[in-house]
Design an enzyme around this catalytic site. Sequence first.
Site, PDB file in Angstrom:
ATOM      1  CG  ASN A  28      -1.738   1.222   1.397  1.00 51.19           C
ATOM      2  OD1 ASN A  28      -1.791   2.052   0.487  1.00 51.19           O
ATOM      3  ND2 ASN A  28      -2.395   1.367   2.540  1.00 51.19           N
ATOM      4  CE  LYS A  58      -0.152   3.168   4.825  1.00 54.46           C
ATOM      5  NZ  LYS A  58      -0.002   3.249   6.266  1.00 54.46           N
ATOM      6  CG  HIS A  73      -5.787   1.851   5.349  1.00 53.02           C
ATOM      7  ND1 HIS A  73      -5.294   2.752   6.260  1.00 53.02           N
ATOM      8  CD2 HIS A  73      -4.807   0.942   5.145  1.00 53.02           C
ATOM      9  CE1 HIS A  73      -4.052   2.410   6.577  1.00 53.02           C
ATOM     10  NE2 HIS A  73      -3.727   1.312   5.918  1.00 53.02           N
ATOM     11  CD  GLU A 120      -2.851   5.390   6.911  1.00 54.11           C
ATOM     12  OE1 GLU A 120      -2.877   5.455   5.669  1.00 54.11           O
ATOM     13  OE2 GLU A 120      -1.906   4.859   7.542  1.00 54.11           O
ATOM     14  CD  GLU A 135      -3.270  -2.312   7.571  1.00 59.05           C
ATOM     15  OE1 GLU A 135      -2.177  -2.503   7.068  1.00 59.05           O
ATOM     16  OE2 GLU A 135      -3.930  -1.276   7.386  1.00 59.05           O
ATOM     17  N   GLY A 151       2.922   2.230  10.777  1.00 54.94           N
ATOM     18  CA  GLY A 151       3.906   3.294  10.612  1.00 54.94           C
ATOM     19  C   GLY A 151       4.709   3.598  11.856  1.00 54.94           C
ATOM     20  CB  SER A 202       5.589  -2.061  11.775  1.00 53.67           C
ATOM     21  OG  SER A 202       5.289  -0.714  12.084  1.00 53.67           O
TER      22      SER A 202
END
Length: 251
Positions: free
Chosen positions: A9, A11, A96, A98, A168, A174, A214
């Site tokens: 991904n 992003k 996702h 985010e 996730e 991250g 990660s």
Amino acid sequence: MRRPVIVGNWKMFKLISEAVQLVLDLKPQVVNSYHAEIVVAPPFTALKTVNDRLEGSNIKTAGQNLCDQLGQGAFTGEISGAMLKDLGCSYVIVGHSERRQYYQETDEVVNKKTRAALNAGLTPIVCVGERLAERENDQMEIVVGRQVRDGLSGLTPEELSLILIAYEPVLAIGTGRTATPEIAAKMHKFIRGLIAENWGNQLSENIRILYGGSVKPDNISVLMAESDIDGALVGGASLDATNFAQIVNYK
Ligand code: 13P
């Protein structure tokens, strides 16, 4: 036997020229890697060019998001499932964390987007995962349980058999802090159990559940050694061709 899936991904990274360079560097490093499905999710702006460069290769592409509406219409700024398909995508990431966090995507929206993806003939990669505070309060099963039940609510067994789920945990995205393989495996088992409860054992045995957060070349093997982890959704490490190739070639 569930075939592993490794998804990068990207992003909101990579201009078109950088995206092309990344796939040109990646291709030769995974040219013989048929043990897994290999997917990259560039930004919308680079999808066409990347797809052209990947034609005939064993790397497929995903959109990072899609409009929740079926068909076409007056939805300024949105990209439909059919448009992604038209660009050459086979997959699309849905829900996702985010998007849930910064763009207020609810489970209801995730459900509509999952249906829109299926309707367009795309494989949705439906993301679930608890936030840090929810884990600290031991709420992860409640939260992820709701995301799975509501996000996938009403899908027929046929539809469910076509999707991928990505777990996730937000604390791992991250941050360099992967969930330990044991913690990840426990949640994957929990999700598989939910699928069994709602759609039956056969589908739960077949559905592929990816881990994200990660994932790096040095931790992919231990994660993949867990029987309930069927692949990875990779963020940062997928922006470098060699790192991502090492993750794909974890065996
Ligand atoms: P990182 O691999 O950078 O932690 O990102 C994970 C992720 O969000 C993939 O979708």
